[in-house]
Scaffold this motif. Structure first.
Motif, PDB file in Angstrom:
ATOM      1  N   VAL A 119       0.831  -1.203   0.000  1.00 56.44           N
ATOM      2  CA  VAL A 119       0.000   0.000   0.000  1.00 56.44           C
ATOM      3  C   VAL A 119       0.870   1.258   0.000  1.00 56.44           C
ATOM      4  O   VAL A 119       0.613   2.206  -0.746  1.00 56.44           O
ATOM      5  CB  VAL A 119      -0.936   0.011   1.223  1.00 56.44           C
ATOM      6  N   ASN A 120       1.909   1.266   0.808  1.00 51.00           N
ATOM      7  CA  ASN A 120       2.772   2.444   0.913  1.00 51.00           C
ATOM      8  C   ASN A 120       3.583   2.697  -0.348  1.00 51.00           C
ATOM      9  O   ASN A 120       3.978   3.826  -0.630  1.00 51.00           O
ATOM     10  CB  ASN A 120       3.719   2.309   2.107  1.00 51.00           C
ATOM     11  N   ASN A 121       3.829   1.626  -1.113  1.00 49.75           N
ATOM     12  CA  ASN A 121       4.614   1.779  -2.345  1.00 49.75           C
ATOM     13  C   ASN A 121       3.752   2.058  -3.569  1.00 49.75           C
ATOM     14  O   ASN A 121       4.262   2.303  -4.655  1.00 49.75           O
ATOM     15  CB  ASN A 121       5.436   0.511  -2.614  1.00 49.75           C
ATOM     16  N   THR A 122       2.430   2.003  -3.412  1.00 53.68           N
ATOM     17  CA  THR A 122       1.526   2.223  -4.546  1.00 53.68           C
ATOM     18  C   THR A 122       1.123   3.693  -4.582  1.00 53.68           C
ATOM     19  O   THR A 122       0.135   4.092  -3.980  1.00 53.68           O
ATOM     20  CB  THR A 122       0.272   1.336  -4.433  1.00 53.68           C
ATOM     21  N   ILE A 123       1.917   4.483  -5.269  1.00 57.86           N
ATOM     22  CA  ILE A 123       1.671   5.922  -5.304  1.00 57.86           C
ATOM     23  C   ILE A 123       1.148   6.375  -6.667  1.00 57.86           C
ATOM     24  O   ILE A 123       0.623   7.464  -6.822  1.00 57.86           O
ATOM     25  CB  ILE A 123       2.983   6.698  -4.990  1.00 57.86           C
ATOM     26  N   GLU A 124       1.304   5.528  -7.685  1.00 59.51           N
ATOM     27  CA  GLU A 124       0.905   5.920  -9.032  1.00 59.51           C
ATOM     28  C   GLU A 124      -0.586   6.261  -9.081  1.00 59.51           C
ATOM     29  O   GLU A 124      -1.404   5.629  -8.438  1.00 59.51           O
ATOM     30  CB  GLU A 124       1.198   4.788 -10.015  1.00 59.51           C
ATOM     31  N   SER A 125      -0.914   7.253  -9.878  1.00 67.75           N
ATOM     32  CA  SER A 125      -2.320   7.667  -9.971  1.00 67.75           C
ATOM     33  C   SER A 125      -2.701   8.043 -11.402  1.00 67.75           C
ATOM     34  O   SER A 125      -3.368   9.039 -11.636  1.00 67.75           O
ATOM     35  CB  SER A 125      -2.582   8.854  -9.045  1.00 67.75           C
ATOM     36  N   ASP A 126      -2.231   7.269 -12.370  1.00 62.13           N
ATOM     37  CA  ASP A 126      -2.534   7.557 -13.766  1.00 62.13           C
ATOM     38  C   ASP A 126      -3.573   6.586 -14.301  1.00 62.13           C
ATOM     39  O   ASP A 126      -3.448   5.376 -14.133  1.00 62.13           O
ATOM     40  CB  ASP A 126      -1.256   7.455 -14.620  1.00 62.13           C
ATOM     41  N   ASP A 127      -4.588   7.134 -14.984  1.00 64.08           N
ATOM     42  CA  ASP A 127      -5.555   6.286 -15.667  1.00 64.08           C
ATOM     43  C   ASP A 127      -4.873   5.661 -16.881  1.00 64.08           C
ATOM     44  O   ASP A 127      -3.950   6.226 -17.459  1.00 64.08           O
ATOM     45  CB  ASP A 127      -6.760   7.110 -16.119  1.00 64.08           C
ATOM     46  N   ILE A 128      -5.333   4.485 -17.283  1.00 60.97           N
ATOM     47  CA  ILE A 128      -4.771   3.797 -18.444  1.00 60.97           C
ATOM     48  C   ILE A 128      -5.861   3.680 -19.499  1.00 60.97           C
ATOM     49  O   ILE A 128      -6.942   3.160 -19.236  1.00 60.97           O
ATOM     50  CB  ILE A 128      -4.252   2.398 -18.072  1.00 60.97           C
ATOM     51  N   THR A 129      -5.570   4.160 -20.704  1.00 64.69           N
ATOM     52  CA  THR A 129      -6.531   4.112 -21.798  1.00 64.69           C
ATOM     53  C   THR A 129      -6.011   3.210 -22.903  1.00 64.69           C
ATOM     54  O   THR A 129      -4.850   3.300 -23.307  1.00 64.69           O
ATOM     55  CB  THR A 129      -6.779   5.519 -22.375  1.00 64.69           C
ATOM     56  N   CYS A 130      -6.884   2.331 -23.359  1.00 68.17           N
ATOM     57  CA  CYS A 130      -6.539   1.413 -24.442  1.00 68.17           C
ATOM     58  C   CYS A 130      -7.734   1.382 -25.397  1.00 68.17           C
ATOM     59  O   CYS A 130      -8.692   0.641 -25.172  1.00 68.17           O
ATOM     60  CB  CYS A 130      -6.245   0.021 -23.891  1.00 68.17           C
ATOM     61  N   GLY A 131      -7.699   2.210 -26.421  1.00 71.60           N
ATOM     62  CA  GLY A 131      -8.845   2.309 -27.303  1.00 71.60           C
ATOM     63  C   GLY A 131     -10.073   2.790 -26.551  1.00 71.60           C
ATOM     64  O   GLY A 131     -10.062   3.851 -25.937  1.00 71.60           O
ATOM     65  N   LYS A 132     -11.129   1.996 -26.554  1.00 71.15           N
ATOM     66  CA  LYS A 132     -12.366   2.343 -25.853  1.00 71.15           C
ATOM     67  C   LYS A 132     -12.367   1.853 -24.398  1.00 71.15           C
ATOM     68  O   LYS A 132     -13.333   2.060 -23.672  1.00 71.15           O
ATOM     69  CB  LYS A 132     -13.574   1.745 -26.590  1.00 71.15           C
ATOM     70  N   LEU A 133     -11.272   1.205 -24.000  1.00 77.31           N
ATOM     71  CA  LEU A 133     -11.163   0.666 -22.646  1.00 77.31           C
ATOM     72  C   LEU A 133     -10.368   1.626 -21.773  1.00 77.31           C
ATOM     73  O   LEU A 133      -9.261   2.026 -22.133  1.00 77.31           O
ATOM     74  CB  LEU A 133     -10.474  -0.702 -22.685  1.00 77.31           C
ATOM     75  N   VAL A 134     -10.953   1.999 -20.628  1.00 81.41           N
ATOM     76  CA  VAL A 134     -10.276   2.923 -19.715  1.00 81.41           C
ATOM     77  C   VAL A 134     -10.286   2.333 -18.303  1.00 81.41           C
ATOM     78  O   VAL A 134     -11.338   1.959 -17.783  1.00 81.41           O
ATOM     79  CB  VAL A 134     -10.951   4.309 -19.684  1.00 81.41           C
ATOM     80  N   LEU A 135      -9.099   2.279 -17.694  1.00 78.25           N
ATOM     81  CA  LEU A 135      -8.971   1.841 -16.302  1.00 78.25           C
ATOM     82  C   LEU A 135      -8.690   3.082 -15.466  1.00 78.25           C
ATOM     83  O   LEU A 135      -7.651   3.721 -15.606  1.00 78.25           O
ATOM     84  CB  LEU A 135      -7.827   0.832 -16.161  1.00 78.25           C
ATOM     85  N   PHE A 136      -9.648   3.437 -14.588  1.00 77.13           N
ATOM     86  CA  PHE A 136      -9.519   4.640 -13.772  1.00 77.13           C
ATOM     87  C   PHE A 136      -8.801   4.318 -12.472  1.00 77.13           C
ATOM     88  O   PHE A 136      -9.218   3.449 -11.700  1.00 77.13           O
ATOM     89  CB  PHE A 136     -10.904   5.233 -13.480  1.00 77.13           C
ATOM     90  N   ASP A 137      -7.716   5.044 -12.231  1.00 72.07           N
ATOM     91  CA  ASP A 137      -6.856   4.751 -11.083  1.00 72.07           C
ATOM     92  C   ASP A 137      -7.524   5.075  -9.750  1.00 72.07           C
ATOM     93  O   ASP A 137      -7.569   4.247  -8.847  1.00 72.07           O
ATOM     94  CB  ASP A 137      -5.548   5.535 -11.219  1.00 72.07           C
ATOM     95  N   GLU A 138      -8.025   6.287  -9.619  1.00 71.35           N
ATOM     96  CA  GLU A 138      -8.524   6.748  -8.324  1.00 71.35           C
ATOM     97  C   GLU A 138      -9.772   5.990  -7.873  1.00 71.35           C
ATOM     98  O   GLU A 138      -9.897   5.620  -6.708  1.00 71.35           O
ATOM     99  CB  GLU A 138      -8.830   8.251  -8.397  1.00 71.35           C
ATOM    100  N   SER A 139     -10.690   5.729  -8.801  1.00 72.69           N
ATOM    101  CA  SER A 139     -11.967   5.100  -8.431  1.00 72.69           C
ATOM    102  C   SER A 139     -11.978   3.587  -8.610  1.00 72.69           C
ATOM    103  O   SER A 139     -12.928   2.926  -8.212  1.00 72.69           O
ATOM    104  CB  SER A 139     -13.103   5.704  -9.264  1.00 72.69           C
ATOM    105  N   MET A 140     -10.919   3.030  -9.218  1.00 73.27           N
ATOM    106  CA  MET A 140     -10.832   1.592  -9.493  1.00 73.27           C
ATOM    107  C   MET A 140     -12.042   1.118 -10.300  1.00 73.27           C
ATOM    108  O   MET A 140     -12.658   0.103 -10.003  1.00 73.27           O
ATOM    109  CB  MET A 140     -10.701   0.771  -8.202  1.00 73.27           C
ATOM    110  N   LYS A 141     -12.375   1.898 -11.339  1.00 76.99           N
ATOM    111  CA  LYS A 141     -13.469   1.533 -12.242  1.00 76.99           C
ATOM    112  C   LYS A 141     -12.897   1.189 -13.614  1.00 76.99           C
ATOM    113  O   LYS A 141     -11.842   1.687 -14.009  1.00 76.99           O
ATOM    114  CB  LYS A 141     -14.482   2.673 -12.373  1.00 76.99           C
ATOM    115  N   LEU A 142     -13.615   0.339 -14.335  1.00 80.10           N
ATOM    116  CA  LEU A 142     -13.228  -0.045 -15.690  1.00 80.10           C
ATOM    117  C   LEU A 142     -14.362   0.324 -16.631  1.00 80.10           C
ATOM    118  O   LEU A 142     -15.508  -0.078 -16.412  1.00 80.10           O
ATOM    119  CB  LEU A 142     -12.952  -1.551 -15.759  1.00 80.10           C
ATOM    120  N   GLN A 143     -14.053   1.095 -17.668  1.00 79.16           N
ATOM    121  CA  GLN A 143     -15.079   1.521 -18.619  1.00 79.16           C
ATOM    122  C   GLN A 143     -14.749   1.017 -20.015  1.00 79.16           C
ATOM    123  O   GLN A 143     -13.608   1.102 -20.480  1.00 79.16           O
ATOM    124  CB  GLN A 143     -15.202   3.045 -18.656  1.00 79.16           C
TER     125      GLN A 143
END
Length: 226
Positions: A119-143
């Protein structure tokens, strides 16, 4: 000082865990009112929750669902239920680990420290976009297109490392380390259960066979980005 909330009704075990962890400089609080579990989680604001399954009023799975609705706090389940189905259920509901009773409190301490390091080492906060697929970092949602899924912590972490390595093999060892840090304490079957869960979530989006298993090696998230 890291704070640990113990949701356990066995008085002897409560005392044993509190005395042991307190000796290692943890601030340990014991749930006393099982009618106000979530309220006590909010007030104490722990870094880790130790959660029993066989509890008065409602079982631990019920409380785990409530916790996951509002908190990302790591949860380690402590349970006398050793059936694989119970362990799978706990992980699918968002538990970070599952220990069956009786257990070594020394190993419990190792698991707690591993979770805290992760937990302490997980500081990254970038969303990842792959075409129409988006992984949201802060909310842990997948669209994907117009559909949005809420992910468990482990589902999110698996997808994050796979999406960062699209088209390449991610070894089981790398996934285990990303999820639990100290792989020596993790049953290899636990990763298989979590990967299966991720594949099911992708199927809900209409993305079938996106993750390929390379038997004996690892997993590949196939190229879908356009």
């Amino acid at each position: 000082m890291n704070k640990i909330l113990v949701i356990e009704d066995d008085i002897k075990l409560q005392k044993y865990i509190k005395e042991y962890l307190s000796a290692y400089d943890f601030e340990v609080s014991i749930i006393e009112d099982f009618d106000d579990v979530i309220g006590q989680v909010e007030r104490f604001n722990p870094q880790i929750i130790l959660l029993d399954i066989n509890l008065p009023k409602f079982d631990g799975f019920y409380f785990l669902k409530l916790i996951r609705k509002s908190y990302k706090t790591p949860v380690i389940i402590l349970s006398a239920r050793s059936y694989e189905g119970e362990q799978i259920r706990g992980m699918e509901l968002g538990a970070d680990d599952y220990m069956t009773k009786p257990f070594s409190v020394g190993i419990l301490l190792a698991k707690i420290n591993a979770v805290l390091r992760r937990v302490n080492n997980t500081i990254e906060s970038d969303d990842i976009t792959c075409g129409k697929l988006v992984l949201f970092d802060e909310s842990m949602k997948l669209q994907y297109e117009d559909t949005i899924l809420n992910l468990t912590k482990n589902e999110y972490k698996i997808l994050k490392i796979l999406l960062k390595n699209i088209g390449n093999v991610v070894s089981r060892e790398d996934l285990l380390e990303a999820l639990w840090d100290d792989t020596i304490f993790v049953d290899d079957n636990t990763l298989t259960v979590n990967i299966t869960r991720v594949k099911k979530r992708l199927n809900e989006l209409g993305l079938e066979n996106i993750i390929t298993t390379k038997r004996g090696v690892g997993y590949v998230f196939n190229e879908i980005c356009e």
